[in-house]
Write an enzyme that holds these catalytic residues in place. Structure first.
Site, PDB file in Angstrom:
ATOM      1  N   SER A 139      -5.962 -40.244   2.528  1.00  0.00           N
ATOM      2  CA  SER A 139      -4.767 -40.104   3.368  1.00  0.00           C
ATOM      3  C   SER A 139      -3.485 -40.536   2.661  1.00  0.00           C
ATOM      4  O   SER A 139      -2.547 -41.025   3.273  1.00  0.00           O
ATOM      5  CB  SER A 139      -4.923 -40.897   4.674  1.00  0.00           C
ATOM      6  OG  SER A 139      -5.882 -40.300   5.496  1.00  0.00           O
TER       7      SER A 139
ATOM      8  N   ASP B  89      -8.371 -30.367  -2.048  1.00  0.00           N
ATOM      9  CA  ASP B  89      -6.922 -30.320  -2.203  1.00  0.00           C
ATOM     10  C   ASP B  89      -6.552 -29.770  -3.577  1.00  0.00           C
ATOM     11  O   ASP B  89      -7.178 -30.131  -4.588  1.00  0.00           O
ATOM     12  CB  ASP B  89      -6.324 -31.711  -2.004  1.00  0.00           C
ATOM     13  CG  ASP B  89      -6.525 -32.232  -0.582  1.00  0.00           C
ATOM     14  OD1 ASP B  89      -6.695 -31.393   0.330  1.00  0.00           O
ATOM     15  OD2 ASP B  89      -6.511 -33.454  -0.386  1.00  0.00           O
TER      16      ASP B  89
ATOM     17  N   GLU C 230      -8.047 -46.072   7.130  1.00  0.00           N
ATOM     18  CA  GLU C 230      -7.801 -44.831   7.869  1.00  0.00           C
ATOM     19  C   GLU C 230      -8.345 -44.883   9.294  1.00  0.00           C
ATOM     20  O   GLU C 230      -8.509 -43.857   9.945  1.00  0.00           O
ATOM     21  CB  GLU C 230      -8.415 -43.652   7.116  1.00  0.00           C
ATOM     22  CG  GLU C 230      -7.842 -43.458   5.718  1.00  0.00           C
ATOM     23  CD  GLU C 230      -8.526 -42.345   4.960  1.00  0.00           C
ATOM     24  OE1 GLU C 230      -8.299 -41.178   5.296  1.00  0.00           O
ATOM     25  OE2 GLU C 230      -9.305 -42.650   4.028  1.00  0.00           O
TER      26      GLU C 230
ATOM     27  N   TYR D  12       0.459 -37.039   9.415  1.00  0.00           N
ATOM     28  CA  TYR D  12      -0.118 -37.262  10.732  1.00  0.00           C
ATOM     29  C   TYR D  12       0.881 -37.471  11.872  1.00  0.00           C
ATOM     30  O   TYR D  12       0.544 -37.256  13.033  1.00  0.00           O
ATOM     31  CB  TYR D  12      -1.048 -38.485  10.692  1.00  0.00           C
ATOM     32  CG  TYR D  12      -2.179 -38.339   9.710  1.00  0.00           C
ATOM     33  CD1 TYR D  12      -3.187 -37.397   9.915  1.00  0.00           C
ATOM     34  CD2 TYR D  12      -2.239 -39.120   8.566  1.00  0.00           C
ATOM     35  CE1 TYR D  12      -4.232 -37.261   9.015  1.00  0.00           C
ATOM     36  CE2 TYR D  12      -3.284 -38.992   7.669  1.00  0.00           C
ATOM     37  CZ  TYR D  12      -4.268 -38.061   7.891  1.00  0.00           C
ATOM     38  OH  TYR D  12      -5.295 -37.925   6.999  1.00  0.00           O
TER      39      TYR D  12
ATOM     40  N   ASN E 177     -12.463 -34.017   0.184  1.00  0.00           N
ATOM     41  CA  ASN E 177     -12.637 -34.874   1.357  1.00  0.00           C
ATOM     42  C   ASN E 177     -13.929 -34.452   2.044  1.00  0.00           C
ATOM     43  O   ASN E 177     -14.056 -33.309   2.495  1.00  0.00           O
ATOM     44  CB  ASN E 177     -11.468 -34.704   2.323  1.00  0.00           C
ATOM     45  CG  ASN E 177     -10.150 -35.116   1.695  1.00  0.00           C
ATOM     46  OD1 ASN E 177      -9.761 -36.262   1.757  1.00  0.00           O
ATOM     47  ND2 ASN E 177      -9.465 -34.161   1.064  1.00  0.00           N
TER      48      ASN E 177
ATOM     49  N   GLY F 279      -9.977 -34.846   8.319  1.00  0.00           N
ATOM     50  CA  GLY F 279      -9.386 -35.120   9.622  1.00  0.00           C
ATOM     51  C   GLY F 279      -9.632 -33.998  10.618  1.00  0.00           C
ATOM     52  O   GLY F 279      -9.742 -32.825  10.258  1.00  0.00           O
TER      53      GLY F 279
ATOM     54  N   ARG G  25     -13.122 -30.492   2.480  1.00  0.00           N
ATOM     55  CA  ARG G  25     -11.793 -29.920   2.213  1.00  0.00           C
ATOM     56  C   ARG G  25     -11.384 -30.304   0.809  1.00  0.00           C
ATOM     57  O   ARG G  25     -11.473 -31.484   0.426  1.00  0.00           O
ATOM     58  CB  ARG G  25     -10.779 -30.457   3.223  1.00  0.00           C
ATOM     59  CG  ARG G  25      -9.530 -29.603   3.369  1.00  0.00           C
ATOM     60  CD  ARG G  25      -8.451 -30.307   4.156  1.00  0.00           C
ATOM     61  NE  ARG G  25      -7.791 -31.315   3.330  1.00  0.00           N
ATOM     62  CZ  ARG G  25      -7.647 -32.585   3.687  1.00  0.00           C
ATOM     63  NH1 ARG G  25      -8.112 -33.030   4.835  1.00  0.00           N
ATOM     64  NH2 ARG G  25      -7.039 -33.425   2.866  1.00  0.00           N
TER      65      ARG G  25
ATOM     66  N   GLU H 140      -8.880 -33.483  -5.348  1.00  0.00           N
ATOM     67  CA  GLU H 140      -9.952 -34.287  -4.758  1.00  0.00           C
ATOM     68  C   GLU H 140     -10.652 -33.481  -3.681  1.00  0.00           C
ATOM     69  O   GLU H 140     -10.171 -32.442  -3.230  1.00  0.00           O
ATOM     70  CB  GLU H 140      -9.399 -35.581  -4.152  1.00  0.00           C
ATOM     71  CG  GLU H 140      -8.423 -35.374  -3.008  1.00  0.00           C
ATOM     72  CD  GLU H 140      -7.912 -36.689  -2.443  1.00  0.00           C
ATOM     73  OE1 GLU H 140      -8.671 -37.344  -1.705  1.00  0.00           O
ATOM     74  OE2 GLU H 140      -6.759 -37.057  -2.735  1.00  0.00           O
TER      75      GLU H 140
END
Length: 323
Positions: free
Chosen positions: A153, A264, A25, A223, A280, A284, A262, A278
């Protein structure tokens, strides 16, 4: 509307923004870090770029940073390894500590903890070299999702719709990780919840709904295109909104996360039941990123968000900061 208090930029001292790194990433981290660096410098903070992918830990120590903002994603930046080095160097840092970062990076370990804490997550099977693939299909059904436990990602993820596709999907993952995560496929709507804070003070920001082309929220659509639609706050009944936010905060706390993160989430179409996928621990911060989007929904601009996260930087193991 929430705003950052009057800023004493000098109080932050010399700040390092760590981005780039050596993970798959790296490309996204470079974009995230450039945004954070510009934001902090725009607020008058003495912030400097540092790339652990091209610079050594000795060089990091020599910079004598008073604190660092971690804008790295994936291995060697989000997995606890860098956090351990920063603890040893005595440099306060943003985000979760060694243990929470390591656990959060491992989707299988995350699921084990969440299930113990009654956090809803899709059923799964860990696939190793001797796993019977036919039994995996029989257990989870089709379609199912195959993913690397230690990547982010959406890298290396395959939706398996036929049993004869599973072997190839597993081979793709084993080129990245030793183990493979096979997960029950949940048909429904996709959401993400940003969380800020630590312990009892942790709070969820407004939920973002992600509507990707053909339901495919992959690396490209995350992205590099403008085709994915985002709705924030997500159009959900109030009761379900609160339920999802509560699960996200509980999931974040269960892993010991702090600073920011974050989570998900998928909401199953058939019964509107949420399932957490999951967490994070270093999300990002690009122009397409979802934490800044959620923050804007409650009046926190990008620069103010970066400052708030930086303000939370600390050592997690009881050491005193240098200086």
């Amino acid at each position: 509307m929430t705003t950052t208090p009057t800023l004493d930029a000098a109080a932050f001292g010399k700040v390092g923004v760590l981005f780039g790194g050596r993970s798959a990433e790296r490309e996204i981290s470079l974009i995230s870090g450039a945004g954070v660096l510009a934001a902090l410098q725009g607020r008058g903070i003495d912030a400097h770029a540092f790339d652990p992918g091209t610079q050594s830990l000795a060089e990091l120590a020599a910079q004598r940073f008073d604190r660092v903002f971690i804008a790295l994603h994936g291995r060697y930046g989000e997995d606890g390894s860098l956090q351990g080095a920063l603890e040893l160097l005595g440099i306060p840092y943003t985000g979760s500590g060694v243990m929470a970062s390591s656990v959060g990076m491992d989707k299988i370990t995350t699921k084990k903890i969440w299930l113990q804490e009654s956090v809803p997550t899709p059923r799964y099977v860990r696939i190793d070299a001797d796993t019977d693939l036919d039994a995996v299909v029989a257990d989870l059904g089709l379609p199912l999702i195959v993913k690397p436990p230690l990547e982010g990602s959406s890298i290396g993820i395959t939706k398996v719709t036929q049993a004869d596709q599973l072997k190839e999907a597993v081979a793709l993952v084993t080129s990245m990780d030793e183990s493979v995560l096979a997960e029950e496929f949940v048909t429904g709507r996709e959401f993400t919840v940003a969380v800020l804070g630590h312990g009892a003070s942790a709070r969820a920001l407004p939920i973002v709904e992600i509507v990707a082309p053909e339901g495919k929220y992959d690396y490209q659509n995350k992205y590099f295109t403008d085709d994915t639609q985002y709705h924030c706050p997500a159009p959900l009944p109030e009761e379900l909104t609160h339920e999802i936010q509560r699960h996200a905060v509980n999931a974040y706390r269960a892993l010991g996360c702090e600073g920011w993160g974050r989570v998900d989430v998928l909401v199953r179409e058939s019964d509107m039941r949420p399932f957490l996928l999951e967490v994070n621990t270093s999300p990002g911060m690009t122009t397409h990123s979802l934490v800044p989007m959620a923050a804007r929904a409650v009046g926190i601009g990008y620069e103010d968000l970066c400052v708030e996260i930086l303000r939370s930087a600390r050592l997690k193991m009881g050491q005193k900061a240098k200086g």
